[in-house]
Design a protein around this motif. Structure first.
Motif, short mmCIF file in Angstrom:
data_model
loop_
_atom_site.label_atom_id
_atom_site.label_comp_id
_atom_site.label_asym_id
_atom_site.label_seq_id
_atom_site.Cartn_x
_atom_site.Cartn_y
_atom_site.Cartn_z
N ILE A 1 4.30 -13.93 -8.17
CA ILE A 1 3.78 -12.58 -8.02
C ILE A 1 4.55 -11.87 -6.89
CG2 ILE A 1 1.81 -11.16 -7.40
CD1 ILE A 1 0.00 -13.24 -8.62
N VAL A 2 5.06 -10.68 -7.17
CA VAL A 2 5.79 -9.89 -6.17
C VAL A 2 4.84 -8.85 -5.59
CG1 VAL A 2 7.71 -8.32 -5.78
CG2 VAL A 2 7.99 -10.24 -7.36
N LEU A 3 4.83 -8.77 -4.27
CA LEU A 3 4.03 -7.77 -3.58
C LEU A 3 4.94 -6.66 -3.05
CD1 LEU A 3 1.62 -10.03 -1.49
CD2 LEU A 3 1.21 -8.99 -3.72
N THR A 4 4.63 -5.43 -3.39
CA THR A 4 5.43 -4.29 -2.95
C THR A 4 4.57 -3.41 -2.05
OG1 THR A 4 6.70 -4.32 -5.00
CG2 THR A 4 6.78 -2.30 -3.68
N GLN A 5 5.02 -3.22 -0.82
CA GLN A 5 4.28 -2.41 0.12
C GLN A 5 4.87 -1.02 0.23
OE1 GLN A 5 3.79 -6.04 3.21
NE2 GLN A 5 2.72 -4.18 3.83
N SER A 6 4.00 -0.05 0.42
CA SER A 6 4.45 1.32 0.63
C SER A 6 3.50 2.03 1.59
CB SER A 6 4.51 2.07 -0.71
OG SER A 6 3.24 2.13 -1.32
N PRO A 7 4.04 3.02 2.35
CA PRO A 7 5.47 3.32 2.43
C PRO A 7 6.20 2.28 3.26
CG PRO A 7 4.26 4.62 4.02
CD PRO A 7 3.22 3.84 3.26
N GLY A 8 7.51 2.36 3.30
CA GLY A 8 8.27 1.46 4.15
C GLY A 8 8.02 1.74 5.63
N THR A 9 7.94 3.03 5.95
CA THR A 9 7.64 3.47 7.31
C THR A 9 6.63 4.59 7.23
OG1 THR A 9 9.89 2.93 8.05
CG2 THR A 9 8.60 4.40 9.45
N LEU A 10 5.67 4.53 8.13
CA LEU A 10 4.62 5.55 8.20
C LEU A 10 4.57 6.09 9.62
CD1 LEU A 10 2.28 6.98 6.74
CD2 LEU A 10 0.82 5.02 7.33
N SER A 11 4.75 7.41 9.75
CA SER A 11 4.76 8.03 11.08
C SER A 11 3.48 8.83 11.26
CB SER A 11 5.98 8.95 11.22
OG SER A 11 7.18 8.24 11.08
N LEU A 12 2.69 8.43 12.23
CA LEU A 12 1.42 9.08 12.50
C LEU A 12 1.20 9.20 14.00
CD1 LEU A 12 -0.85 7.28 9.86
CD2 LEU A 12 -0.08 9.65 9.78
N SER A 13 0.21 9.97 14.37
CA SER A 13 -0.14 10.15 15.78
C SER A 13 -1.41 9.38 16.10
CB SER A 13 -0.36 11.63 16.08
OG SER A 13 0.80 12.38 15.79
N PRO A 14 -1.58 8.98 17.36
CA PRO A 14 -2.83 8.35 17.77
C PRO A 14 -4.02 9.23 17.39
CG PRO A 14 -1.21 8.10 19.49
CD PRO A 14 -0.61 9.02 18.45
N GLY A 15 -5.08 8.56 16.94
CA GLY A 15 -6.27 9.29 16.52
C GLY A 15 -6.33 9.55 15.03
N GLU A 16 -5.16 9.50 14.37
CA GLU A 16 -5.13 9.72 12.92
C GLU A 16 -5.51 8.43 12.18
OE1 GLU A 16 -2.21 13.19 11.69
OE2 GLU A 16 -1.07 11.52 12.55
#
Lengths: 108, 123
Positions: A1-16
């Motif tokens: 079984i192949v696991l694919t994660q998304s997104p590769g990079t997630l840019s967020l701010s503290p509190g979000e």
């Protein structure tokens, strides 16, 4: 079984709120899906197992959900220490353990 | 507090044997309560599970591995070890040791990990 994660990079701010996805190529039992956090130079830390059960000492800001082929990790009220790499892992038939390639959560 | 620490050479020549040791504190490898695993992170790729060992010496390895693998226990030192024979550059990776956790009586995840150690296979 192949696991694919998304997104590769997630840019967020503290509190979000961060929502990370892990999609399996075949159906995975919910009991057999785990999530980990890893910071540079540190050991990976178990966050969630059984798709939704928090590991010992993990704050309730971290929650896991999903079934079948689609699973997610949600981190509410992001703290500065939450910015790290997250990866999912599944246990399959014949004692096979596979991992996703990871999502990097970075500060925006 | 359960702690695991990997140790071993950081550089191994092709065709030789890669040997690593994991020292465990805060838990006993001979207690029979847990299984103990090795996992590696190949550069540019994901994590790959290598195999596990039980206190009785029972082992199970990932059948997709190309290099012969042996995992063993040293209960007197509270350690377990990994040996990977006839290595190639493709075995260059960060190697982790980990304790395995149960869900519904099955070994489904890894609840404690070491920090990892980089092993480079190069002449």
């Amino acid at each position: 079984i192949v696991l694919t994660q998304s997104p590769g990079t997630l840019s967020l701010s503290p509190g979000e709120t961060a929502t990370l996805s892990c999609r399996a190529s075949q159906s995975v039992s919910s009991s057999y899906l785990a999530w980990y956090q890893q910071k540079p130079g540190q050991a990976p830390r178990l966050l969630i197992y059984g798709a939704s059960t928090r590991a010992t000492g993990i704050p309730d800001r971290f929650s896991g959900s999903g079934f079948g082929t689609d699973f997610s990790l949600t981190i509410s009220r992001l703290e500065p220490e939450d910015f790290a790499v997250y990866f999912c892992q599944q246990y399959g038939d014949s004692s096979q353990y596979t991992f996703g390639q990871g999502t990097k959560l970075e500060i925006k | 507090q359960v702690l695991l620490q990997e140790s071993g050479p950081g550089l191994v020549k092709p065709s030789q044997t890669l040997s690593l040791t994991c020292t465990v504190s805060g838990a006993s490898v001979s207690s029979g309560l847990y299984y103990w695993s090795w996992i590696r992170h190949l550069p540019g790729k994901g994590l790959e599970w290598i195999g596990y060992i039980y206190y009785s010496g029972y082992t199970y390895y990932n059948p997709s591995l190309r290099s012969p693998v042996t995992i063993s226990l040293d209960t007197s030192q509270n350690q377990f070890s990994l040996r990977l024979s006839s290595v190639t550059a493709a075995d260059t990776a960060v190697y982790y040791c980990a304790r395995m956790g149960y869900t519904n009586g099955l070994l489904t995840h890894f609840d404690y990990w070491g920090q990892g150690t980089l092993v480079t296979v190069s002449s």
